[in-house]
Design a protein around this motif. Sequence first.
Motif, PDB file in Angstrom:
ATOM      1  N   THR A 129       3.273   6.605 -15.553  1.00 26.48           N
ATOM      2  CA  THR A 129       4.619   6.786 -14.999  1.00 26.48           C
ATOM      3  C   THR A 129       4.697   6.265 -13.571  1.00 26.48           C
ATOM      4  OG1 THR A 129       4.310   8.957 -13.953  1.00 26.48           O
ATOM      5  CG2 THR A 129       4.723   8.933 -16.331  1.00 26.48           C
ATOM      6  N   GLY A 130       5.892   6.371 -13.008  1.00 32.60           N
ATOM      7  CA  GLY A 130       6.114   5.916 -11.648  1.00 32.60           C
ATOM      8  C   GLY A 130       5.399   6.743 -10.600  1.00 32.60           C
ATOM      9  N   LEU A 131       4.916   7.931 -10.964  1.00 35.52           N
ATOM     10  CA  LEU A 131       4.186   8.744 -10.000  1.00 35.52           C
ATOM     11  C   LEU A 131       2.907   8.027  -9.561  1.00 35.52           C
ATOM     12  CD1 LEU A 131       3.960  11.350  -8.416  1.00 35.52           C
ATOM     13  CD2 LEU A 131       2.888  12.427 -10.421  1.00 35.52           C
ATOM     14  N   THR A 132       2.328   7.240 -10.462  1.00 40.61           N
ATOM     15  CA  THR A 132       1.140   6.457 -10.116  1.00 40.61           C
ATOM     16  C   THR A 132       1.461   5.444  -9.022  1.00 40.61           C
ATOM     17  OG1 THR A 132       0.089   6.678 -12.291  1.00 40.61           O
ATOM     18  CG2 THR A 132      -0.508   4.751 -11.000  1.00 40.61           C
ATOM     19  N   SER A 133       2.521   4.674  -9.205  1.00 42.44           N
ATOM     20  CA  SER A 133       2.868   3.638  -8.232  1.00 42.44           C
ATOM     21  C   SER A 133       3.313   4.242  -6.905  1.00 42.44           C
ATOM     22  CB  SER A 133       3.966   2.722  -8.785  1.00 42.44           C
ATOM     23  OG  SER A 133       5.105   3.460  -9.155  1.00 42.44           O
ATOM     24  N   ILE A 134       4.002   5.380  -6.949  1.00 41.58           N
ATOM     25  CA  ILE A 134       4.445   6.028  -5.713  1.00 41.58           C
ATOM     26  C   ILE A 134       3.240   6.545  -4.923  1.00 41.58           C
ATOM     27  CG2 ILE A 134       5.675   8.051  -4.811  1.00 41.58           C
ATOM     28  CD1 ILE A 134       7.722   7.558  -7.101  1.00 41.58           C
ATOM     29  N   THR A 135       2.257   7.086  -5.617  1.00 41.08           N
ATOM     30  CA  THR A 135       1.022   7.515  -4.952  1.00 41.08           C
ATOM     31  C   THR A 135       0.374   6.347  -4.233  1.00 41.08           C
ATOM     32  OG1 THR A 135       0.631   9.238  -6.617  1.00 41.08           O
ATOM     33  CG2 THR A 135      -1.258   8.537  -5.300  1.00 41.08           C
ATOM     34  N   THR A 136       0.296   5.211  -4.914  1.00 38.08           N
ATOM     35  CA  THR A 136      -0.284   4.009  -4.307  1.00 38.08           C
ATOM     36  C   THR A 136       0.522   3.580  -3.093  1.00 38.08           C
ATOM     37  OG1 THR A 136      -1.061   3.290  -6.493  1.00 38.08           O
ATOM     38  CG2 THR A 136      -1.005   1.629  -4.746  1.00 38.08           C
ATOM     39  N   GLY A 137       1.838   3.629  -3.197  1.00 36.17           N
ATOM     40  CA  GLY A 137       2.696   3.234  -2.083  1.00 36.17           C
ATOM     41  C   GLY A 137       2.502   4.105  -0.853  1.00 36.17           C
ATOM     42  N   VAL A 138       2.385   5.413  -1.054  1.00 36.27           N
ATOM     43  CA  VAL A 138       2.180   6.336   0.072  1.00 36.27           C
ATOM     44  C   VAL A 138       0.842   6.045   0.758  1.00 36.27           C
ATOM     45  CG1 VAL A 138       1.798   8.751   0.689  1.00 36.27           C
ATOM     46  CG2 VAL A 138       3.652   8.143  -0.880  1.00 36.27           C
ATOM     47  N   LEU A 139      -0.178   5.736  -0.031  1.00 35.69           N
ATOM     48  CA  LEU A 139      -1.486   5.396   0.542  1.00 35.69           C
ATOM     49  C   LEU A 139      -1.407   4.096   1.341  1.00 35.69           C
ATOM     50  CD1 LEU A 139      -3.829   6.380  -2.428  1.00 35.69           C
ATOM     51  CD2 LEU A 139      -3.606   7.537  -0.226  1.00 35.69           C
ATOM     52  N   PHE A 140      -0.619   3.144   0.867  1.00 34.94           N
ATOM     53  CA  PHE A 140      -0.419   1.909   1.626  1.00 34.94           C
ATOM     54  C   PHE A 140       0.179   2.231   2.998  1.00 34.94           C
ATOM     55  CE2 PHE A 140      -0.839  -1.063  -2.039  1.00 34.94           C
ATOM     56  CZ  PHE A 140      -1.539  -2.065  -1.383  1.00 34.94           C
ATOM     57  N   LEU A 141       1.183   3.090   3.011  1.00 29.36           N
ATOM     58  CA  LEU A 141       1.847   3.434   4.272  1.00 29.36           C
ATOM     59  C   LEU A 141       0.872   4.085   5.250  1.00 29.36           C
ATOM     60  CD1 LEU A 141       4.567   3.456   5.763  1.00 29.36           C
ATOM     61  CD2 LEU A 141       4.953   5.747   4.824  1.00 29.36           C
ATOM     62  N   SER A 142       0.001   4.936   4.745  1.00 28.83           N
ATOM     63  CA  SER A 142      -0.946   5.633   5.622  1.00 28.83           C
ATOM     64  C   SER A 142      -1.959   4.676   6.248  1.00 28.83           C
ATOM     65  CB  SER A 142      -1.687   6.721   4.842  1.00 28.83           C
ATOM     66  OG  SER A 142      -2.532   6.147   3.845  1.00 28.83           O
ATOM     67  N   SER A 143      -2.179   3.528   5.623  1.00 26.62           N
ATOM     68  CA  SER A 143      -3.188   2.586   6.127  1.00 26.62           C
ATOM     69  C   SER A 143      -2.748   1.880   7.409  1.00 26.62           C
ATOM     70  CB  SER A 143      -3.508   1.537   5.053  1.00 26.62           C
ATOM     71  OG  SER A 143      -2.388   0.699   4.816  1.00 26.62           O
ATOM     72  N   ILE A 144      -1.486   2.025   7.802  1.00 24.26           N
ATOM     73  CA  ILE A 144      -0.976   1.357   9.003  1.00 24.26           C
ATOM     74  C   ILE A 144      -1.713   1.829  10.254  1.00 24.26           C
ATOM     75  CG2 ILE A 144       0.833   3.008   9.640  1.00 24.26           C
ATOM     76  CD1 ILE A 144       1.306  -0.793   9.478  1.00 24.26           C
ATOM     77  N   ALA A 145      -2.324   3.008  10.180  1.00 23.73           N
ATOM     78  CA  ALA A 145      -2.999   3.573  11.350  1.00 23.73           C
ATOM     79  C   ALA A 145      -4.308   2.864  11.686  1.00 23.73           C
ATOM     80  CB  ALA A 145      -3.263   5.057  11.129  1.00 23.73           C
ATOM     81  N   VAL A 146      -4.839   2.087  10.760  1.00 26.18           N
ATOM     82  CA  VAL A 146      -6.156   1.469  11.001  1.00 26.18           C
ATOM     83  C   VAL A 146      -6.053  -0.040  11.197  1.00 26.18           C
ATOM     84  CG1 VAL A 146      -7.429   3.293   9.838  1.00 26.18           C
ATOM     85  CG2 VAL A 146      -6.585   1.347   8.504  1.00 26.18           C
ATOM     86  N   ILE A 147      -4.906  -0.526  11.633  1.00 26.53           N
ATOM     87  CA  ILE A 147      -4.730  -1.956  11.853  1.00 26.53           C
ATOM     88  C   ILE A 147      -5.756  -2.549  12.829  1.00 26.53           C
ATOM     89  CG2 ILE A 147      -3.189  -3.643  12.944  1.00 26.53           C
ATOM     90  CD1 ILE A 147      -0.907  -2.482  11.447  1.00 26.53           C
TER      91      ILE A 147
END
Length: 429
Positions: free
Chosen positions: A313-331
Motif C-alpha cells: 500500500t501507499g503506507l510503504t511509499s510514505i514511510t520512504t518519503g519521510v525518511l528521505f526528508l529526515s536525511s536533509i540533516a546530513v548534507i
Amino acid sequence: MIQKWFRIQEHGTNVTQEIMAGIVSFFTVVYIIVVNASILADAGIPFEMGVAATVFTSFIGCLMVGFWANTPNVLVPGMGVNALFTYTIVQGMGLPWQEALAAVFISGLVVTAISFTSLTDLIAKAIPNSLKHAITVGIGFLLTFIGMEKGGLVVSGKSTLLALGSFSDPHVLLTLASLGITLFLFVRNVRGNLLIGIALGTALAALFGGLDTGSGGETALSLADYGSFIGAMSFDSIGSIAFWVAVFSLILVVLFENVGLIHGQMEMIKRPDKFKRTFQASAVSAVSAGLLGTSPTISSVESAAGISAGGRTGLTSITTGVLFLSSIAVIPLIKMIPSSAIAPVLMIIGGLMIQGIREIKFDDMTDWFPAFLTIAAIPLTSSIVDGMAFGFIAYPLLKIATGKWKSVGIVSYVIAMLFVMNFVLHTAG
C-alpha cells in the motif's frame, strides 16, 4: 485511521509490515541522493542544491503516489533521465540548467495531461517489447560508461576516443577497491548494499587521503538558501528549437520509462488496476521536479525491494518519503562523498539494467536489429533520445522492407516520424 485510509487488511498486509517495507525501500534507493546530485553538478547545479532538490522531490513524489494511488512505489529522480538532463540537454545541446529545468516542468505538464487520457494505454501498446527492453539496456551501458569515467577507469585517448585509465592513479585504485567492496555486499544480498558500499568507499578514500574534507565543517543546508533556489527555471529560450527538442526528448523518456516500470511493478503486487493512478502520480511528480530543481522523477527500479519485503500500500511509499526528508540533516557529510565511491554504484546499476537483453527475441532480424541499434547508439552517442530514435525509426522501415508493414500500428509510425522530426530539429537547432 491508517488501517481505513490505506485499506491495509484488504491488501493482506499490516502496518508494521508496510513500515518495514518502506524502510527497506529507503535503504535500497537512498544512494540516489548522492548520485543524482553528482550528475546534476555536472550540469552546473550546485551540489548542495542538487542534494536538497533530490530529497524534497523524492519526499513529495512518495507522498503523492502513497496518498493518490495507494501503491508502494518510490518516486525519485530517475537514473538515465538525469543523464539525459545533464549530458544531452545541458552539455550536448547547450541549454543552461535553468532552462533545462523549465523543459522538465513543461514536459511534466504534457505527460500529466497524457496520463489522464487513454493515450497512455495506446502508447504503451504501440511500443514493441524489443525496443522497451533495448532502451533500458542502452541506458544501462550509458550509466556504466559514466561510472567508469567518474572513477577514472576510462579516459580520453591520444590516438583513440577512449583509453584505459592509469592504474598508478590513486583515484583509479580507490574506485576499483570500492567496486570490489560494493560488489561483495551486493552478491551477498546485504540489505542496503549500495548505501553501505558508498559509506565504505568514502571511508577508504578518507583513509588513503582521497577525500575532500574542505566542506566537512559546514553546517546543514540553510532552508533559506534552498528556498531561493526553488523555481530557478528560466523560460528565456522558450521560443528556440533547442528548447522544444529538449521538452520532446524528456517527454519520450519519462513516458516510456515510467510506463514500462509501473506496469511491471503493478504486476508484482497483482494490482494492474492501479496502474493509471500510479502513472498519474508519477507524472505530477515530474512537474514538481522542475519546480524543485532536479531532473524528472520516475517510479524507481528499487520499488521492487519494498514490494519484495511485503509492501502493498501507499503506507510503504510514505514511510520512504519521510525518511528521505529526515536525511536533509546530513548534507555536509553527503557532500564529502568522493566520485570513487559513487562510480561503482553507477556501474552496478548499469549492469543490472542490461539484464533486459535476455527478453529480446533474436529469431527475427526486424525485431532485434532495431533493438541492437538502440542499445549501441545510446552509449556511443551519449544520448538516450538519439539512441531511441535509431531503433524507433529502423523498426517500421525493416517491417516495410520485409512486407510486414501491417504488423506495425499507426502509433508506431507516428512515433517514428516524431523521432525523424527530432533529428531534423536537433540539426536545425
